[in-house]
Scaffold this active site. Structure first.
Site, short mmCIF file in Angstrom:
data_model
loop_
_atom_site.label_atom_id
_atom_site.label_comp_id
_atom_site.label_asym_id
_atom_site.label_seq_id
_atom_site.Cartn_x
_atom_site.Cartn_y
_atom_site.Cartn_z
N ALA A 43 -15.09 5.21 -21.35
CA ALA A 43 -15.93 4.11 -21.84
C ALA A 43 -15.46 3.63 -23.22
O ALA A 43 -15.88 4.14 -24.25
CB ALA A 43 -17.39 4.55 -21.89
N LEU A 44 -14.58 2.64 -23.18
CA LEU A 44 -14.02 2.07 -24.42
C LEU A 44 -14.55 0.64 -24.63
O LEU A 44 -15.04 0.30 -25.70
CB LEU A 44 -12.48 2.07 -24.31
CG LEU A 44 -11.67 1.49 -25.48
CD1 LEU A 44 -11.86 2.33 -26.74
CD2 LEU A 44 -10.18 1.45 -25.10
N ALA A 95 -15.78 -6.36 -27.54
CA ALA A 95 -14.56 -5.62 -27.90
C ALA A 95 -13.86 -5.15 -26.63
O ALA A 95 -14.15 -4.06 -26.11
CB ALA A 95 -14.90 -4.43 -28.79
N SER A 111 -9.98 -6.56 -25.49
CA SER A 111 -8.61 -6.47 -26.01
C SER A 111 -8.63 -6.03 -27.47
O SER A 111 -7.75 -5.30 -27.92
CB SER A 111 -7.92 -7.84 -25.91
OG SER A 111 -8.02 -8.34 -24.60
N ARG A 156 6.12 -12.41 14.35
CA ARG A 156 5.61 -13.80 14.47
C ARG A 156 6.74 -14.76 14.85
O ARG A 156 7.74 -14.87 14.13
CB ARG A 156 5.00 -14.21 13.12
CG ARG A 156 4.54 -15.63 13.02
CD ARG A 156 3.27 -15.85 13.78
NE ARG A 156 2.74 -17.19 13.55
CZ ARG A 156 1.85 -17.76 14.34
NH1 ARG A 156 1.37 -17.10 15.40
NH2 ARG A 156 1.40 -18.96 14.07
N GLN A 167 1.30 -15.82 1.72
CA GLN A 167 1.90 -17.08 2.16
C GLN A 167 2.58 -16.92 3.53
O GLN A 167 2.42 -17.75 4.41
CB GLN A 167 2.93 -17.54 1.09
CG GLN A 167 3.44 -18.94 1.28
CD GLN A 167 2.38 -19.99 0.98
OE1 GLN A 167 1.34 -19.68 0.42
NE2 GLN A 167 2.64 -21.21 1.38
N GLY A 218 0.42 -16.97 6.59
CA GLY A 218 -0.26 -18.21 6.95
C GLY A 218 -1.77 -18.03 6.87
O GLY A 218 -2.27 -17.34 5.99
N GLY A 219 -2.50 -18.63 7.83
CA GLY A 219 -3.97 -18.58 7.83
C GLY A 219 -4.48 -17.16 7.87
O GLY A 219 -5.53 -16.83 7.27
N GLU A 248 -6.99 -1.92 -18.98
CA GLU A 248 -6.08 -1.02 -19.73
C GLU A 248 -5.04 -1.83 -20.51
O GLU A 248 -3.87 -1.46 -20.58
CB GLU A 248 -5.44 0.03 -18.82
CG GLU A 248 -6.46 1.05 -18.35
CD GLU A 248 -5.87 2.22 -17.61
OE1 GLU A 248 -4.83 2.73 -18.00
OE2 GLU A 248 -6.50 2.61 -16.62
#
Ligand SMILES: Cc1cc2nc3c(=O)[nH]c(=O)nc-3n(C[C@H](O)[C@H](O)[C@H](O)COP(=O)(O)OP(=O)(O)OC[C@H]3O[C@@H](n4cnc5c(N)ncnc54)[C@H](O)[C@@H]3O)c2cc1C
Length: 384
Positions: free
Chosen positions: A130-131, A136, A138, A272, A341, A344-345, A368
């Site tokens: 936990a930073l 706060a 970056s 394909r 890409q 495709g779909g 990080e």
């Protein structure tokens, strides 16, 4: 499966090669059904399975480890790369056990190591780091959570946000301002049990690749002095040294996602049919595949260079780790985009692995240390 010749590189030892082979077999058997709807339950279950498989022993300092090299960073990278190729959540569960307890491995005294590390290895305690705070991220030096001494305790007040494992963690490594000096030199690190009165999960955060994430509030939360990691005022050093180790492993996870995208692409483009022939026969497809393979090898070189340097040559690898993280995460984003890409779909359809990878990779360029921060680090190290 994508090219595995990197395992023969001189950065790795034979025990790393055996580890990679054993984990590959385990992951294929244990990680084929992952429930993405209940991320809390799934992460708890993954931590349990990773502990049973013995993999969490690599996430913490071994009891007999050389104090200068408490963690085998090449093993950490190989494990993250392999898990990420199979399952983003399994990689997350492993990585957080390491990052959340990393400061204990690196800076904990014998009592803290004994209290927490065996439980992390056995999957009995879930760890978190936990930073970050709302103001706060970056700019770590701006962090405002305070820790004020009171007898044999410190009293913590403040807010941490974007905390992975927030809500399911049993303890948090928390960075707070103890005020020895202004800015980054006035911070200290503490191990805080989740059950400590005054620690509350104030919000759960939903992100594009779901995993346990939360905002945590500290309200007069009393933490024993004995739970401080490193010296008072050395919190920034504790955080940066921990990130030094784990940043290269973020690169390794990105590498695993990219390798999986290439595997999926090779299978798809060979099956394909387009214009009467496999999609892989088209030269523009081959150019994409060449770029993907090149980006992956370059990432692997940087990741394993950083890990080897930390294990064998230097106690700090700020420059090498920043290069590994920056290149591997940015390159993986491009590789996965090319994969989408070429599908495709289908590439943007829920349930397709490449669609999942497209969501998984995005946050790695932010947490990080965002890519811009890594560039600053590299520039500072290069200038001087
Ligand atoms: C999925 C996820 C998990 C996380 N898990 C944890 C965790 O477990 N523990 C924890 O402490 N934190 C965690 N974080 C927080 C993460 O580390 C921060 O989000 C990150 O450090 C960026 O901080 P910020 O979000 O406040 O963005 P800001 O600091 O506001 O930065 C915004 C953007 O500004 C750009 N930028 C930053 N610095 C510069 C610069 N010097 N020059 C130019 N541009 C710059 C970058 O593109 C950056 O993304 C997590 C975040 C995410 C998204």
């Amino acid at each position: 499966m994508a090219d595995r010749s990197f395992l023969d590189w001189p950065f790795l030892d034979d025990h790393h090669r055996r580890l990679a082979a054993e984990l590959e077999e385990w992951a294929a058997r244990e990680l084929h059904t992952i429930d993405h709807d209940d991320v809390d339950g799934t992460c708890r279950e993954l931590v349990r399975r990773l502990a049973t498989g013995g993999w969490l022993t690599h996430a913490t300092a071994r009891p007999d480890a050389d104090p200068a090299h408490p963690l085998d960073v090449r093993a950490l990278c190989l494990i993250r790369e392999t898990l990420a190729r199979h399952s983003g959540l399994a990689d997350f569960a492993f990585a957080m056990q390491g990052l959340g307890s990393g400061a204990i491995s690196l800076f904990g005294d014998a009592a803290l190591r004994e209290e927490y590390l065996p439980a992390v290895r056995a999957g009995r305690k879930i760890a978190a780091f936990a930073l970050s705070e709302p103001e706060a991220g970056s700019d770590v030096a701006a962090l405002a959570t305070s820790a004020v001494p009171d007898g044999d305790h410190y009293v913590l007040n403040g807010i941490k946000t974007w905390i992975s494992n927030g809500g399911i963690a049993d303890f948090y490594t928390v960075f707070a301002r103890t005020g020895e000096a202004p800015g980054a030199r006035g911070l200290s690190a503490f191990v805080v049990d989740a059950a400590t009165p005054g620690l509350a999960i104030s919000e759960r955060i939903r992100v594009i690749a779901p995993h346990p994430l939360a905002t945590i509030t500290f309200n007069n939360c009393r933490v024993p002095r004995s739970h401080m990691l490193g010296a008072s005022g050395a919190g920034f050093k504790v955080a940066m040294a921990t990130l030094d180790v784990f940043r290269a492993t973020v690169g390794a996870a990105a590498l695993g996602f990219a390798r999986r995208a290439l595997d999926e692409t090779l299978r798809h483009t060979m099956q394909r049919k387009l214009f009467g022939a496999p999609l892989a026969d088209l030269q523009m497809t081959q150019a994409k595949i060449a770029d993907m393979a090149l980006a992956i090898d370059a990432s692997a070189l940087l990741v394993y260079r950083a890990a080897w340097t930390r294990d064998c040559v230097a106690s700090r690898v700020t420059r090498e780790a920043a290069m590994a993280k920056l290149h591997a995460t940015e390159a993986a984003q491009q590789v996965i985009d090319q994969a989408v890409q070429l599908f495709g779909g289908r590439g943007v359809t829920h349930g397709e692995k490449v669609e999942e990878l497209y969501r998984e990779i995005r946050a790695l360029r932010i947490y990080e240390g965002a890519s811009e921060v890594q560039r600053l680090v590299i520039a500072r190290q290069t200038l001087g």
